[in-house]
Design a protein around this motif. Sequence first.
Motif, mmCIF file in Angstrom:
data_model
loop_
_atom_site.group_PDB
_atom_site.id
_atom_site.type_symbol
_atom_site.label_atom_id
_atom_site.label_comp_id
_atom_site.label_asym_id
_atom_site.label_seq_id
_atom_site.Cartn_x
_atom_site.Cartn_y
_atom_site.Cartn_z
ATOM 1 N N PRO A 1 -17.545 5.269 -36.562
ATOM 2 C CA PRO A 1 -18.991 4.992 -36.500
ATOM 3 C C PRO A 1 -19.766 6.293 -36.399
ATOM 4 C CG PRO A 1 -17.771 3.599 -34.975
ATOM 5 C CD PRO A 1 -16.803 4.610 -35.477
ATOM 6 N N LEU A 2 -20.935 6.323 -37.009
ATOM 7 C CA LEU A 2 -21.702 7.558 -37.066
ATOM 8 C C LEU A 2 -22.262 7.947 -35.697
ATOM 9 C CD1 LEU A 2 -22.947 9.820 -38.720
ATOM 10 C CD2 LEU A 2 -24.889 8.323 -39.214
ATOM 11 N N VAL A 3 -22.760 6.998 -34.910
ATOM 12 C CA VAL A 3 -23.382 7.198 -33.600
ATOM 13 C C VAL A 3 -24.747 7.870 -33.729
ATOM 14 C CG1 VAL A 3 -23.194 8.209 -31.291
ATOM 15 C CG2 VAL A 3 -21.158 7.297 -32.426
ATOM 16 N N GLU A 4 -24.855 8.946 -34.539
ATOM 17 C CA GLU A 4 -26.129 9.646 -34.689
ATOM 18 C C GLU A 4 -27.086 8.819 -35.548
ATOM 19 O OE1 GLU A 4 -26.166 12.109 -32.786
ATOM 20 O OE2 GLU A 4 -24.006 12.375 -32.529
ATOM 21 N N GLN A 5 -28.360 9.157 -35.472
ATOM 22 C CA GLN A 5 -29.359 8.406 -36.232
ATOM 23 C C GLN A 5 -29.164 8.585 -37.739
ATOM 24 O OE1 GLN A 5 -33.347 9.242 -35.049
ATOM 25 N NE2 GLN A 5 -34.277 7.816 -36.481
ATOM 26 N N ASP A 6 -28.839 9.801 -38.167
ATOM 27 C CA ASP A 6 -28.601 10.088 -39.579
ATOM 28 C C ASP A 6 -27.384 10.984 -39.692
ATOM 29 O OD1 ASP A 6 -31.017 8.826 -40.783
ATOM 30 O OD2 ASP A 6 -32.058 10.368 -39.596
ATOM 31 N N GLU A 7 -26.725 10.928 -40.845
ATOM 32 C CA GLU A 7 -25.635 11.850 -41.126
ATOM 33 C C GLU A 7 -26.227 13.079 -41.802
ATOM 34 O OE1 GLU A 7 -21.183 12.041 -43.173
ATOM 35 O OE2 GLU A 7 -22.443 10.274 -43.448
ATOM 36 N N ALA A 8 -26.068 14.222 -41.150
ATOM 37 C CA ALA A 8 -26.652 15.448 -41.681
ATOM 38 C C ALA A 8 -25.790 16.619 -41.267
ATOM 39 C CB ALA A 8 -28.074 15.629 -41.173
ATOM 40 N N TYR A 9 -25.734 17.627 -42.160
ATOM 41 C CA TYR A 9 -24.915 18.802 -41.912
ATOM 42 C C TYR A 9 -25.704 20.050 -42.256
ATOM 43 C CZ TYR A 9 -21.303 15.222 -42.064
ATOM 44 O OH TYR A 9 -20.558 14.092 -41.852
ATOM 45 N N GLU A 10 -25.382 21.111 -41.554
ATOM 46 C CA GLU A 10 -25.939 22.426 -41.849
ATOM 47 C C GLU A 10 -24.784 23.335 -42.227
ATOM 48 O OE1 GLU A 10 -29.015 25.309 -39.565
ATOM 49 O OE2 GLU A 10 -27.074 25.055 -38.572
ATOM 50 N N ILE A 11 -24.878 23.950 -43.430
ATOM 51 C CA ILE A 11 -23.851 24.859 -43.889
ATOM 52 C C ILE A 11 -24.486 26.237 -43.974
ATOM 53 C CG2 ILE A 11 -22.205 25.399 -45.724
ATOM 54 C CD1 ILE A 11 -23.741 21.953 -45.635
ATOM 55 N N GLY A 12 -23.795 27.240 -43.460
ATOM 56 C CA GLY A 12 -24.357 28.576 -43.447
ATOM 57 C C GLY A 12 -23.366 29.605 -43.932
ATOM 58 N N VAL A 13 -23.908 30.734 -44.362
ATOM 59 C CA VAL A 13 -23.113 31.871 -44.803
ATOM 60 C C VAL A 13 -23.496 33.050 -43.922
ATOM 61 C CG1 VAL A 13 -22.539 33.410 -46.721
ATOM 62 C CG2 VAL A 13 -23.090 31.006 -47.172
ATOM 63 N N GLY A 14 -22.490 33.676 -43.297
ATOM 64 C CA GLY A 14 -22.755 34.808 -42.434
ATOM 65 C C GLY A 14 -22.860 34.409 -40.980
ATOM 66 N N ILE B 1 -23.742 32.896 -37.432
ATOM 67 C CA ILE B 1 -24.253 31.556 -37.112
ATOM 68 C C ILE B 1 -25.681 31.637 -36.594
ATOM 69 C CG2 ILE B 1 -23.907 29.547 -35.627
ATOM 70 C CD1 ILE B 1 -20.924 30.143 -35.677
ATOM 71 N N ALA B 2 -25.963 32.658 -35.799
ATOM 72 C CA ALA B 2 -27.306 32.772 -35.231
ATOM 73 C C ALA B 2 -28.335 33.155 -36.282
ATOM 74 C CB ALA B 2 -27.296 33.796 -34.096
ATOM 75 N N ALA B 3 -27.929 33.938 -37.297
ATOM 76 C CA ALA B 3 -28.876 34.385 -38.340
ATOM 77 C C ALA B 3 -28.169 34.383 -39.691
ATOM 78 C CB ALA B 3 -29.416 35.771 -38.002
ATOM 79 N N PRO B 4 -27.934 33.188 -40.256
ATOM 80 C CA PRO B 4 -27.194 33.123 -41.520
ATOM 81 C C PRO B 4 -27.974 33.767 -42.678
ATOM 82 C CG PRO B 4 -28.098 30.982 -40.955
ATOM 83 C CD PRO B 4 -28.367 31.866 -39.789
ATOM 84 N N ILE B 5 -27.196 34.292 -43.628
ATOM 85 C CA ILE B 5 -27.805 34.876 -44.834
ATOM 86 C C ILE B 5 -28.378 33.787 -45.721
ATOM 87 C CG2 ILE B 5 -27.316 36.259 -46.893
ATOM 88 C CD1 ILE B 5 -25.060 37.577 -45.247
ATOM 89 N N ARG B 6 -27.669 32.703 -45.836
ATOM 90 C CA ARG B 6 -28.121 31.573 -46.648
ATOM 91 C C ARG B 6 -27.741 30.295 -45.906
ATOM 92 N NH1 ARG B 6 -29.174 31.056 -52.170
ATOM 93 N NH2 ARG B 6 -29.603 33.290 -52.069
ATOM 94 N N ARG B 7 -28.649 29.317 -45.894
ATOM 95 C CA ARG B 7 -28.419 28.049 -45.206
ATOM 96 C C ARG B 7 -28.582 26.908 -46.208
ATOM 97 N NH1 ARG B 7 -31.932 28.486 -41.389
ATOM 98 N NH2 ARG B 7 -30.595 29.010 -39.612
ATOM 99 N N PHE B 8 -27.655 25.901 -46.100
ATOM 100 C CA PHE B 8 -27.702 24.712 -46.942
ATOM 101 C C PHE B 8 -27.689 23.489 -46.032
ATOM 102 C CE2 PHE B 8 -25.286 28.033 -49.062
ATOM 103 C CZ PHE B 8 -25.907 28.154 -50.290
ATOM 104 N N THR B 9 -28.133 22.380 -46.539
ATOM 105 C CA THR B 9 -28.051 21.105 -45.834
ATOM 106 C C THR B 9 -27.370 20.093 -46.729
ATOM 107 O OG1 THR B 9 -30.229 20.408 -46.615
ATOM 108 C CG2 THR B 9 -30.130 21.553 -44.490
ATOM 109 N N ALA B 10 -26.754 19.095 -46.067
ATOM 110 C CA ALA B 10 -26.077 18.045 -46.823
ATOM 111 C C ALA B 10 -26.105 16.782 -46.004
ATOM 112 C CB ALA B 10 -24.643 18.454 -47.142
ATOM 113 N N SER B 11 -26.055 15.662 -46.676
ATOM 114 C CA SER B 11 -26.012 14.362 -45.997
ATOM 115 C C SER B 11 -24.665 13.681 -46.170
ATOM 116 C CB SER B 11 -27.121 13.446 -46.540
ATOM 117 O OG SER B 11 -26.977 13.267 -47.942
ATOM 118 N N VAL B 12 -23.737 14.354 -46.837
ATOM 119 C CA VAL B 12 -22.368 13.871 -47.007
ATOM 120 C C VAL B 12 -21.441 15.013 -46.637
ATOM 121 C CG1 VAL B 12 -22.960 12.176 -48.785
ATOM 122 C CG2 VAL B 12 -22.385 14.524 -49.442
ATOM 123 N N PRO B 13 -20.182 14.721 -46.278
ATOM 124 C CA PRO B 13 -19.275 15.778 -45.829
ATOM 125 C C PRO B 13 -18.707 16.607 -46.982
ATOM 126 C CG PRO B 13 -18.169 13.671 -45.706
ATOM 127 C CD PRO B 13 -19.578 13.364 -46.087
#
Length: 730
Positions: free
Chosen positions: A659-672, A674-686
């Motif tokens: 079960p998801l438990v969270e309100q929405d399925e969302a992910y943050e993908i980063g390069v570099g 974690i505190a200051a990524p060079i590039r950030r992406f989002t996704a709603s699927v794994p």
Amino acid sequence: MATLVLGALGTLVGGPFGGAIGALVGRQLDSTILGSPRREGPRLKELSVTTSSYGQPIARHYGRVRAPGTVIWATDLRENKETSGGGKGQPKTTSYSYSMSFAVALSSRPIDGVGRIWADGNLLRGAAGDLKTGGTLRVHTGYADQDADPLLSAALGPQCPAHRGCAYIVFEDLQLADFGNRIPTLGFEVFAGAGSALVGQLVEDLGSVTANAPLPQLAGFSQDGGSLAQIMALVDRLQPLAVGYDAGTTRVTLAADDATALPLLPEAARWDDGDFGRENGHTRARRPLEGSALAALRYYDPARDYQPGLQRTEVSTGSGRGETLEFPGVFAAADARNLLHAAAAREAIRQDTLAWRMAELDPAIAPGSLVRAPGFTGDWLVAGWEWREAGIELQLIRRLALGAGTVPGDPGSGWLPSDRLPQPSRLRMFEVPWDGYGSSIAAQAFAAVGAPAGPWSGAALYALRDGTLVPLGVAAADRAVGGVLNAPLGTSLALRFEPRATLALQLDSEDTELANAPPEALASGANRLLVGGEIVQFAQAEPQGGGAWLLHGLLRGRGGTESAAQRGHAAGTPATLLDERLVSIPAEQQALASNGDFAALGLADETPVTAATENRGASRRPPSPCHPRAVTAGDGALVLGWTRRARGGWSWLDDVEQPLVEQDEAYEIGVGPIAAPIRRFTASVPSLAIAAALHAELVAQAPASAIWVRQCGSFAKSEALWLATLPDTL
């Protein structure tokens, strides 16, 4: 009768007390010649308990004694409600306890203070003055400047007496849960001067009487009945007293067992009145010992918490069984037996009596003095005299010089309540990952309240708000199992069971026991230990002594805490067993605390024990994804994938999506970083596909940089999961 004659004479020369002393001296002669009539005086009692009977006399205490007291005032029961439990899926329990305020009269003469207090046979107050249950007490010593107790004044108003001359103690809101919600049977250790000065204290209010008769063996004495003469006669039987009169003052001293240069009586005067049965001026008699001969002594023994002790003498009591003397005094066992041995020896030798006639009175030969008699060996005590028309008749009893006591005594063995000091509370506050029970929205915070080995009666919990204690209405009644790491715990990938891994743990309480857990129990969540921010399970627990344990067979990083396992833990890191002894802190009570700070306050805590909440946000932070995947497609695109995890879903179910438990399925993908990524992406699927051109651009911009993913929950983001590392060049 000598008692009557000497009593009347004593009254003439010394007032009422002189009459009592005269009766005392006369009693020595009566008991020697005629035997002792039975008289009621102060009695030794079995271990007395607190009463509240109208008209009950309040005893007078001297020295160090144990007193039952008399309840003289009390309130109604007060009901208290406390909530406990509610942790780890356990229901909350509301318990009701009761308290009462009451006053107990201890002594009808002033005292110095109160030591230990017994309640239903157990210690309510220890020798260090520690109260072992909730409530407060105040001791009023009974002196002439004593003020009224504030609690009694508030309840009784202007009619409240100060009870001057009466020592009493007031309990305010004494918790009665340990005593069946009733006033327990109480006993008090009372200190009231030196017991060795008993004789002097008995006559201190009589202006024409002085006393110099120390009783070094006597530690205490309780008088709850009997006249002054009866008390003096009781003391005289164990330690002979001598009475003198000079210049208008009656003096009481110890009768010496030996003396030098004893006066020699003049030759016996002869007159014919038939009283002696002979005309030679003296007669000697020997009375056989009877059943009243002293054979045993009952007393209060401090080695037995002032319970009655019994000592027997080896001096022959004749054909009878002998008498047991009940003396309401406090003696060490050896002192009691030596006093008994000496008293029995004196009574045996006192059966030898001598009546002697003198033609005129010699002031140096008075009752209580030692003399020698012409033609007779040994020392003789002048037990009494009687004036006759023709002269003086002396009544003498044989005296035996006794050395220092050497007869051993033993108080015996028996159960005595332990007097261990209450232990201070220890508090740890923390959040843990949500366990799947209850609301997934509320933070799961717990209080672990424990204490070192020893008495501990729980602690009340408070929230700290702007430096002020806010009661939570929750109490920790069970001692939580906690401690610290005795040695560092290394890093772990937390991927599988580690049978050779060990954890060195030092528990707060040496009395705590840990148990082993088979694989089935581990799979069900047994033996979970929160070490820092990591949940560790252990299979075997090996005691090392002194509260130290070595835990074998570890499962690391449980409940989504594998990132803490990968960092490891230093020695001294706190560790707490996650079980039903934890106290759950609901969300509305968490909101009362500023910055997550809480406090615990128990009986032994002089100041509140405070703790900040550790791992804040852990229960509402989603676990990091797992099973990272990264594939470079034929066209140069980078395809990333991972597996989602959910809070509370710690059991992997085959062919079933968590079960998801969270309100929405969302992910943050980063390069570099974690505190200051060079590039950030989002996704709603794994999964995420990075096109070839963008992939090449990232390699050129940040070669060898890490690519990571975090799940975005309704309240927080998860720890990052490493997915891949960009190559140096394509």
